[in-house]
Design a protein around this motif. Structure first.
Motif, PDB file in Angstrom:
ATOM      1  N   VAL A   1       0.855  -1.197   0.000  1.00 16.14           N
ATOM      2  CA  VAL A   1       0.000   0.000   0.000  1.00 16.14           C
ATOM      3  C   VAL A   1       0.890   1.245   0.000  1.00 16.14           C
ATOM      4  O   VAL A   1       1.925   1.268   0.661  1.00 16.14           O
TER       5      VAL A   1
ATOM      6  N   ALA B   1      -1.402   7.641   0.879  1.00 10.09           N
ATOM      7  CA  ALA B   1      -2.476   8.225   0.065  1.00 10.09           C
ATOM      8  C   ALA B   1      -2.278   9.719  -0.196  1.00 10.09           C
ATOM      9  O   ALA B   1      -2.483  10.199  -1.302  1.00 10.09           O
ATOM     10  N   PHE B   2      -1.899  10.459   0.838  1.00 14.94           N
ATOM     11  CA  PHE B   2      -1.736  11.918   0.716  1.00 14.94           C
ATOM     12  C   PHE B   2      -0.390  12.311   1.350  1.00 14.94           C
ATOM     13  O   PHE B   2      -0.385  12.885   2.445  1.00 14.94           O
TER      14      PHE B   2
ATOM     15  N   ARG C   1       0.179  15.554   3.192  1.00 16.63           N
ATOM     16  CA  ARG C   1      -0.526  15.847   4.445  1.00 16.63           C
ATOM     17  C   ARG C   1       0.168  15.226   5.656  1.00 16.63           C
ATOM     18  O   ARG C   1      -0.371  15.225   6.765  1.00 16.63           O
TER      19      ARG C   1
ATOM     20  N   ALA D   1      -2.097   5.156   4.978  1.00 19.61           N
ATOM     21  CA  ALA D   1      -2.725   4.444   3.866  1.00 19.61           C
ATOM     22  C   ALA D   1      -3.956   5.162   3.321  1.00 19.61           C
ATOM     23  O   ALA D   1      -4.228   5.117   2.116  1.00 19.61           O
ATOM     24  N   SER D   2      -4.710   5.842   4.185  1.00 15.68           N
ATOM     25  CA  SER D   2      -6.015   6.370   3.770  1.00 15.68           C
ATOM     26  C   SER D   2      -6.253   7.818   4.158  1.00 15.68           C
ATOM     27  O   SER D   2      -7.251   8.409   3.757  1.00 15.68           O
TER      28      SER D   2
ATOM     29  N   MET E   1     -10.093  -0.098  -4.278  1.00 17.52           N
ATOM     30  CA  MET E   1      -9.588  -1.235  -3.489  1.00 17.52           C
ATOM     31  C   MET E   1     -10.726  -1.807  -2.647  1.00 17.52           C
ATOM     32  O   MET E   1     -11.450  -1.082  -2.002  1.00 17.52           O
TER      33      MET E   1
ATOM     34  N   THR F   1      -7.635  -0.719   7.986  1.00 16.06           N
ATOM     35  CA  THR F   1      -7.097  -0.142   6.745  1.00 16.06           C
ATOM     36  C   THR F   1      -7.993  -0.418   5.539  1.00 16.06           C
ATOM     37  O   THR F   1      -8.318   0.494   4.774  1.00 16.06           O
TER      38      THR F   1
ATOM     39  N   LEU G   1     -11.192   1.569   5.565  1.00 13.33           N
ATOM     40  CA  LEU G   1     -10.994   3.000   5.318  1.00 13.33           C
ATOM     41  C   LEU G   1     -10.694   3.299   3.851  1.00 13.33           C
ATOM     42  O   LEU G   1     -10.844   4.431   3.403  1.00 13.33           O
ATOM     43  N   LEU G   2     -10.258   2.262   3.105  1.00 12.87           N
ATOM     44  CA  LEU G   2      -9.955   2.454   1.687  1.00 12.87           C
ATOM     45  C   LEU G   2     -11.122   2.038   0.784  1.00 12.87           C
ATOM     46  O   LEU G   2     -11.080   2.246  -0.431  1.00 12.87           O
TER      47      LEU G   2
ATOM     48  N   PHE H   1     -12.792   5.264  -1.418  1.00 13.91           N
ATOM     49  CA  PHE H   1     -11.759   6.298  -1.485  1.00 13.91           C
ATOM     50  C   PHE H   1     -12.242   7.550  -2.200  1.00 13.91           C
ATOM     51  O   PHE H   1     -11.730   8.646  -1.945  1.00 13.91           O
TER      52      PHE H   1
ATOM     53  N   VAL I   1     -13.388   9.811   0.357  1.00 15.50           N
ATOM     54  CA  VAL I   1     -12.254  10.444   1.037  1.00 15.50           C
ATOM     55  C   VAL I   1     -11.783  11.639   0.216  1.00 15.50           C
ATOM     56  O   VAL I   1     -11.568  12.735   0.750  1.00 15.50           O
TER      57      VAL I   1
END
Lengths: 466, 202
Positions: free
Chosen positions: A49, A52-53, A56, A154-155, B1, B179, B182-183, B186, B189
């Motif tokens: 993985v 993601a950002f 940030r 990851a998110s 995902m 994880t 939360l994905l 997306f 998000v």
């Protein structure tokens, strides 16, 4: 009915309600350091993985940094390994890093605000319980564990349950020689170390509104010591003034737009709270802990309690007195100290150093006391040196060190030995916290630490301030 | 995902013997002293759980061979206060603890424990006392904790337990490792991120 700042920020950052019933909350700023992140990056690698950002997340190194000899490789092989892991991880995943070689390194909760990364209206998470510090800016900021660091990488999100809000209003003004540290120690003594479980603490009232950002950070920093994972102060002109001109703060017209939005995120005047507590700031005196949790403190004119005192948790008092080897009923003033530590994410900012320097100026540290000042960041150190504070400290017999967490938790070479008693401006007096399993910690304000260093014992700093 | 299959991670039942650890406000510095955090993995933490307390306190239950195989830790109030170090629940789990029953837990500890599949549940003070006394009287007392029923059976009684809904659901559905969850969405998000004034530079 109006909304609290917590509720406004929470709603704005809510991605969705998860099937488990928890909130999927977006994290606006993720701060990382060397201790709680390496395993999280390894988990990402194993799962294939990516971050993601990456823009940030921001990294620094603080816990294991030696404050005397910072040459690489570090003498401590394990510390060197952690340092190298963070460098590799930041490079590989494209994360900005205030490395030791830069002039922006320091304790994560000191550099975030000072770089302007920390801003009102944000959600902020970091693998460190003192992340509550950033709430001083009107952010929702809290500590997380390593698996949650993995989740944020990851998110950029967390699975989390909402919190209630307790408003703590501090009326009138603090007396001279009384600081934010004394106020928060008083609050924790009053509400207990588990009184804040399930709550975010909103600090307000005239005494808090008058506080500088440094002082508000001290208050919010120790929210977790009262069981509250989050502490915050509504943003106001003091906040905006602090942020103007910081490297990562908006500039020009964007700053004006930001200020209007920041103001709108403050709790509404008619906001509903789950609980309200009021205290009188003018009645608070300098405080000192006598036990093994931050709720066990007394005013400097008071006596160490006894297990039989009315309302006391007798077992906890007894255990603390046995560990500290203190006598119930003895005055806390006059307690001999061996070490004086000015430092930590609670109290190592420029104004903290100024207050401590005011006390030691022209004085000498008592012969039996080992005293050190560890600035919270390289920037604090540089600013203090520009004012000549280092010369005042050194002339008094303090050591002047490099920036880091240092003796707050002793993951670097700075530590207590044996049964030493330490007057400390840090945040935890837990058994063994400062590196010796039998070492003893007395928490107090930086000015009180300075006074104890000079007197060689706990003493009321108000008698030493002109 | 998409969400990874979490069915094999479902946690409902923890059966075993209990380790009674008396005291309020047992902080994470005591569970695992900071010097053991100087590592880039969680390996080997189990053997250092309560290292300093075991040395300094007489008859510490973590030093008692009678509790060496216990899988249910029974504690009092505000267990796991202080530092957010996940190393604390990691050390307990690696020591063989699969569930904690206590009067109350620090929030960060509870969150960390849940994310590694260590089930924490609260019980009324007299019930905690009952469990501690049973395990002290006979360390081999079998106990069965059910997440679904929110109960624990021990010494002929079934006692009620409580867990936050999110924690309970995470354990029962095997989604305590969040994880994947939360994905799952997306795009949502990204939408929230795009709506934040500060993310857009104001």
């Amino acid at each position: 009915m109006g909304k609290t700042l917590l509720r406004k920020i929470w709603d704005l950052h809510t991605v969705r309600r998860l099937p488990t019933g928890q909130t999927q909350l977006f994290i606006g700023l993720h701060l990382i350091h060397e201790v709680t992140s390496p395993q999280a990056f390894d988990m990402l690698r194993r799962r294939g993985v990516h971050v993601a950002f990456p823009e940030r997340t921001y990294a620094t190194v603080d816990h294991i940094v030696p404050t005397l000899d910072q040459r690489r490789p570090f003498a401590d092989e394990l510390a060197e390994q952690m340092m190298a892991a963070l460098e590799t991880n930041c490079r590989e995943f494209g994360i900005r890093f205030s490395d030791l070689g830069t002039d922006r390194q320091g304790i994560v909760h000191v550099i975030g605000p000072e770089l302007g990364l920390t801003q009102p209206g944000m959600t902020i998470a970091c693998g460190d319980s003192h992340t509550s510090t950033h709430g001083a800016f009107g952010a929702v900021a809290f500590g997380i564990g390593t698996s949650q660091v993995r989740d944020v990488l990851a998110s950029q999100c967390l699975a989390i349950d909402p919190l209630k809000v307790r408003r703590i209003a501090v009326a009138s003004a603090l007396g001279p020689g009384v600081y934010a540290k004394d106020v928060i120690l008083e609050i924790i003594a009053r509400l207990g170390v588990r009184g804040g479980v399930g709550y975010a603490y909103e600090y307000g009232g005239p005494a808090v509104e008058r506080m500088s950002m440094d002082e508000r950070m001290t208050m919010c920093n120790m929210s977790i010591e009262g069981g509250a994972r989050i502490g915050y102060v509504n943003p106001d002109e003091t906040t905006f003034e602090y942020l103007a001109g910081r490297p990562f703060a908006p500039a020009g017209a964007a700053f004006d737009r930001a200020r209007a939005w920041w103001r709108s995120m403050a709790s509404d005047p008619d906001a509903a709270y789950d609980d309200v507590v009021e205290l009188d700031g003018s009645a608070i005196e300098p405080r000192v802990t006598w036990g093994i949790n931050p709720g066990q403190s007394v005013g400097v004119s008071e006596r160490i309690p006894a297990p039989s005192d009315a309302g006391a948790d007798g077992g906890a008092v007894g255990e603390a007195l046995e560990f500290m080897d203190f006598t119930a009923g003895a005055p806390i003033a006059g307690t001999r100290v061996d070490v004086a530590f000015v430092g930590s994410c609670t109290n190592a900012r420029l104004s903290d150093l100024r207050e401590a320097a005011r006390v030691v100026s022209g004085q000498r540290v008592a012969g039996h006391v080992r005293a050190l000042v560890v600035p919270g960041s390289k920037d604090v150190r540089r600013a203090a040196e520009e004012e000549g504070l280092h010369e005042i400290f050194q002339a008094a017999g303090f050591e002047w060190r490099g920036a880091g967490c240092s003796m707050c938790l002793a993951m670097n070479p700075d530590r207590l030995h044996g049964r030493e008693v330490c007057a400390s401006s840090s945040n935890r007096n837990f058994k063994g916290r400062q590196g010796s399993p039998t070492g003893r910690t007395l928490l107090m304000s930086p000015a009180m630490v300075a006074a104890a260093a000079v007197a060689g014992e706990v003493t009321d700093v108000r008698g030493m301030l002109g | 995902m998409s969400t990874t299959d979490s069915s094999d991670r479902r946690i409902d039942r923890v059966a075993g013997t209990a380790l009674p650890l008396r005291g309020n406000n047992i902080d994470t510095d005591r569970i695992i002293p900071a010097r053991f955090l100087k590592a880039i993995t969680f390996d080997g933490l189990g053997e250092h759980a309560f290292e300093d307390d075991r040395q300094s306190m007489r008859n510490h239950p973590f030093a008692n061979p009678a509790y060496a195989r216990a899988s249910i830790l029974v504690v009092n109030e505000n267990f796991g206060s202080g530092s957010s170090r996940e190393h604390a629940p990691q050390a307990l789990k690696r020591r063989g603890i699969d569930a904690c029953v206590g009067e109350s837990f620090s929030e960060i500890f509870l969150g960390n424990a849940t994310t590694i599949g260590l089930a924490c549940a609260t019980a009324a003070a007299p019930d905690v006392e009952f469990l501690m006394a049973a395990a002290e009287r006979d360390p081999e007392t079998p106990m069965v904790l059910s997440v679904d029923a929110q109960s624990i059976q021990a010494a002929g009684r079934t006692l009620a337990l409580d867990m936050p809904v999110g924690v309970r659901e995470s354990l029962l559905t095997g989604q305590w490792d969040a994880t994947g969850l939360l994905l799952d969405d997306f795009d949502a998000v990204r939408r929230v991120a795009a709506g934040l004034p500060y993310a857009a530079g104001f």
